[in-house]
Design an enzyme around this catalytic site. Structure first.
Site, PDB file in Angstrom:
ATOM      1  N   GLU A   9     108.153  21.766 -32.398  1.00 23.76           N
ATOM      2  CA  GLU A   9     106.772  21.899 -31.921  1.00 23.76           C
ATOM      3  C   GLU A   9     105.984  22.971 -32.669  1.00 23.76           C
ATOM      4  O   GLU A   9     106.540  23.942 -33.183  1.00 23.76           O
ATOM      5  CB  GLU A   9     106.736  22.148 -30.423  1.00 23.76           C
ATOM      6  CG  GLU A   9     107.302  23.453 -29.942  1.00 23.76           C
ATOM      7  CD  GLU A   9     106.979  23.681 -28.471  1.00 23.76           C
ATOM      8  OE1 GLU A   9     105.805  23.955 -28.172  1.00 23.76           O
ATOM      9  OE2 GLU A   9     107.889  23.564 -27.631  1.00 23.76           O
TER      10      GLU A   9
ATOM     11  N   HIS B  29     106.431  19.585 -28.101  1.00 21.52           N
ATOM     12  CA  HIS B  29     105.733  20.407 -27.106  1.00 21.52           C
ATOM     13  C   HIS B  29     105.898  19.849 -25.692  1.00 21.52           C
ATOM     14  O   HIS B  29     105.588  18.685 -25.435  1.00 21.52           O
ATOM     15  CB  HIS B  29     104.245  20.471 -27.484  1.00 21.52           C
ATOM     16  CG  HIS B  29     103.442  21.426 -26.669  1.00 21.52           C
ATOM     17  ND1 HIS B  29     103.706  22.775 -26.635  1.00 21.52           N
ATOM     18  CD2 HIS B  29     102.366  21.228 -25.856  1.00 21.52           C
ATOM     19  CE1 HIS B  29     102.829  23.374 -25.853  1.00 21.52           C
ATOM     20  NE2 HIS B  29     102.022  22.459 -25.353  1.00 21.52           N
TER      21      HIS B  29
ATOM     22  N   SER C 193     102.900  25.287 -21.529  1.00 20.43           N
ATOM     23  CA  SER C 193     101.822  25.338 -22.513  1.00 20.43           C
ATOM     24  C   SER C 193     100.832  26.445 -22.160  1.00 20.43           C
ATOM     25  O   SER C 193     101.214  27.605 -22.044  1.00 20.43           O
ATOM     26  CB  SER C 193     101.148  23.967 -22.612  1.00 20.43           C
ATOM     27  OG  SER C 193     100.313  23.894 -23.746  1.00 20.43           O
TER      28      SER C 193
END
Length: 349
Positions: A281, A311, A188
């Site tokens: 995602e 995600h 991320s």
């Protein structure tokens, strides 16, 4: 434990499912109200995986966010669900940064992973990401250094990049590892920070690591990707949390800055990269566009789009086979890249 075997205490599966169930019951009223309106079932998802996604969606703040603590608390609670066993942790505190070594019985000093956790630059820690880092260290047969970098809004950009730079330099100059032994990895925001660090090292003509790995990397803080809207029904993220985190991190800087949003950087000269992203995602377009620009710049990049995964689905490896497979493939990439980088080094006479 032999290399390649999963770090799984099968006796704990019941406890983990119980924990998931307990957390779902706590939010059961909200689940009833929102499940079919906000989280349609995706064909191919297991009940356990869908429950995890729903739990994360219900715990992810939306609407209005008043403070960073509203983002931090749900991620910290995630550590209650998956705590790996057979993991050795050693805290490190230096004058410039903090972090911890993570290793398993399969880990060796031949390979070193500098891991940069996710959390939107405003949340997360080595503790919140131990389930992923321990599994990755195991599959890569590597020692992993999980950096506990400073967080926004208390410490906005470029504090996180400064900490990552300091940790990389420390691994080389004080720990005695060669760049060819090191892989920088992150998920991320940590995946975006991974690419930013590689760019900063390249521009400063510092020896680059053997490669980089990004799990669902956040590479565009301008939030211009189309999948931010098209994949909103299936992912647990939302635009409110992304916008809030981007604002706290940028703190007045232009989000197009290449070290904030590596998507807009000149990518020439980066080491080989692996990016894993889920087709379900919201940040999917970040990875697709970055990979396209990287290839055009001559970078050796592997882009893996995992069908129907959300995600950083890697967190769900205890229950989701695709998560185990993804981390296993990332481990293979790390082993192969370090071996190749060592062979590419010229022999000095």
């Amino acid at each position: 434990m032999a290399p390649g075997l999963p770090i799984v205490n099968f006796a704990r599966r019941t406890r983990i499912y119980w924990e998931i169930n307990r957390m779902m019951v706590r939010g059961s009223l909200r689940a009833v109200a929102h499940r079919f309106r906000r989280s349609p079932r995706v064909p191919g998802w297991s009940l356990a995986y869908e429950s995890i996604v729903e739990m994360m969606k219900l715990s992810t703040p939306g609407d209005s966010i008043q403070s960073a603590n509203e983002i931090r608390r749900p991620l910290e609670r995630l550590t209650n669900v998956t705590r790996p066993i057979g993991v050795e942790q050693k805290r490190v505190n230096t004058a410039l940064f903090c972090g911890e070594w993570v290793s398993t019985r399969a880990s060796t000093d031949e390979r070193i992973i500098l891991y940069l956790h996710g959390g939107g630059y405003v949340s997360g820690s080595p503790a919140t990401h131990l389930a992923v880092t321990a599994r990755l260290a195991h599959e890569a047969q590597a020692r992993l250094f999980a950096l506990d970098y400073r967080l926004a809004p208390e410490h906005p950009f470029p504090a996180q990049l400064e900490d990552a730079w300091a940790a990389y330099w420390w691994l080389i100059t004080e720990q005695g590892y060669s760049p060819e032994q090191i892989i920088v990895a992150g998920d991320s925001a940590g995946g975006g920070l991974t690419m930013a660090l590689l760019l900063a090292l390249r521009d400063a003509h510092v020896p680059l690591p053997a490669g980089g790995v990004g799990f669902s990397p956040w590479l565009d803080l301008t939030l211009s990707g189309e999948t931010l809207l098209t994949n909103a029904p299936t992912d647990f993220l939302n635009l409110t949390i992304l916008r809030t985190a981007a604002r706290m991190y940028c703190d007045g800087y232009d989000p197009h800055h290449p070290l904030i949003s590596p998507l807009y950087a000149d990518l020439e000269g980066l080491p080989p990269l692996l990016i894993q992203v889920g087709s379900a995602e919201m940040l999917l377009d970040d990875s697709r566009r970055f990979a396209e620009r990287a290839r055009a710049a001559g970078v050796d990049i592997q882009l893996e789009i995992w069908d129907k995964m959300v995600h950083v689905w890697h967190f769900t490896w205890l229950i989701e086979p695709k998560a185990r497979q993804a981390i296993r493939q990332a481990g293979n990439f790390i082993r192969q890249r370090v071996a190749a980088a060592r062979q590419e080094q010229p022999i000095l006479h």
